[in-house]
Design a protein around this motif. Structure first.
Motif: not given
Length: 346
Positions: A194-195, A217-227, A253-256
């Motif tokens: 997931y990205r 947010l910290e976890g996603a950023a730590s693996v290069g996928r900042p929110v 209209g947003r579909r993550p």
């Protein structure tokens, strides 16, 4: 003697029947720091039994300085998260032959203070605060004054939640590592492919959802996928809050790829909204939550979440409140990421 007659018997009646003073009868039946001679105690007890006198628990609390109750302050007993913690507190209290008084306050800080003030009058052995703490220290400071007076009179207090009493090394806290759980689930979801994430962050005024959001947010950023900041949505920390935030997102209209809700009940609300828009949770939009509440066994697709031992947290909260030395119970509780059908991976 029938129930009506029993209910009308007073302590003064018992004292008169036993031929002792009212003060002696009270000390014998309600307990006191001053002891009563064994023969007088036996006389009073025999009179109470003969007359069918029922001991006044409140009077006992006044005499002894504490009752046989403990108080539990929750956010919402209808929320399975709080129900799980309550079950643990009740189990621990039962082992100690104590009764639990419960009160719910939602996320209203003023209501929580008023509730604590009312509970103090009942002289419980301890007060356990399981609701999320407020970010605003001004509100927390007002509550501190109520609790300080309760503790000065011999009462015990404990809290549930990471950072619940940051900066107070003497506080008795069940340290639930919410931030760590948020980080771990973010990394696990990125590992699944997931990205594009949206976070249903709950109320920014409450510490628990804020810690879980910050961790994600910290976890996603730590693996290069900042929110992105605009992908962090705030609203009520509830099932309906999750539903509304998700519905508004889809209406725009947003579909993550994946939605992370900071509590399972919010995730369940989000899944309902996804279905209402003709989409499939897990297949069209992945969903993850936090807590692993019991009702998830009836949710389809099965929800990915961070599992917390809710009943064990409740048990420890009471144990740490009542312990003479709580240091052995201070170890933090780390949730475990449980991957299920709602996040099958890309």
């Amino acid at each position: 003697m029938d129930d009506v007659t029993r209910a009308s018997v007073t302590l003064a009646d018992v004292a008169a029947h036993a031929g002792v003073s009212l003060a002696t009868a009270s000390r014998a039946l309600n307990g006191s720091a001053r002891t009563v001679k064994p023969d007088l105690h036996a006389r009073v007890a025999a009179s109470a039994q003969t007359l069918g006198y029922v001991v006044n628990a409140q009077a006992q609390a006044v005499a002894k300085g504490a009752s046989q109750t403990v108080a539990l302050v929750l956010g919402d007993i209808a929320d399975p998260y709080f129900a799980g913690i309550a079950a643990g507190v009740i189990a621990a209290a039962r082992r100690r032959h104590l009764t639990v008084t419960m009160a719910t306050t939602g996320s209203d800080a003023a209501d929580e203070r008023a509730t604590v003030a009312a509970l103090r009058a009942q002289r419980p052995r301890a007060i356990v605060l399981a609701g999320s703490r407020q970010i605003d220290r001004g509100e927390e400071n007002l509550l501190d004054r109520e609790l300080a007076d309760f503790q000065a009179r011999g009462g015990r207090v404990s809290f549930v939640g990471e950072g619940a009493r940051a900066g107070d090394p003497a506080a008795r806290v069940v340290d639930v590592r919410n931030r760590r759980g948020g980080r771990d689930v973010a990394v696990a979801l990125v590992d699944l492919g997931y990205r594009d994430f949206v976070v249903l962050a709950g109320s920014p005024l409450l510490l628990t959802p804020s810690e879980r959001t910050a961790g994600f947010l910290e976890g996603a950023a730590s693996v290069g996928r900042p929110v992105a900041p605009d992908a962090v949505l705030t609203g009520p920390f509830s099932r309906d809050g999750g539903h509304t935030m998700m519905a508004d997102l889809l209406a725009g209209g947003r579909r993550p790829d994946c939605v992370f809700a900071v509590t399972d009940v919010m995730a369940v609300g989000a899944m309902a909204a996804i279905r209402e828009y003709g989409l499939r949770p897990g297949a069209d939009i992945a969903v993850a939550g936090f807590d692993d509440i019991p009702m998830l066994q009836d949710v389809h697709p099965e929800l990915t979440t961070v599992r917390l031992p809710l009943a064990a947290i409740g048990e420890r909260a009471l144990e740490i409140a009542l312990a003479d030395d709580p240091s052995g119970l201070a170890e933090g509780i780390v949730g475990a990421v449980v991957l299920r059908e709602s996040t099958p991976g890309i």
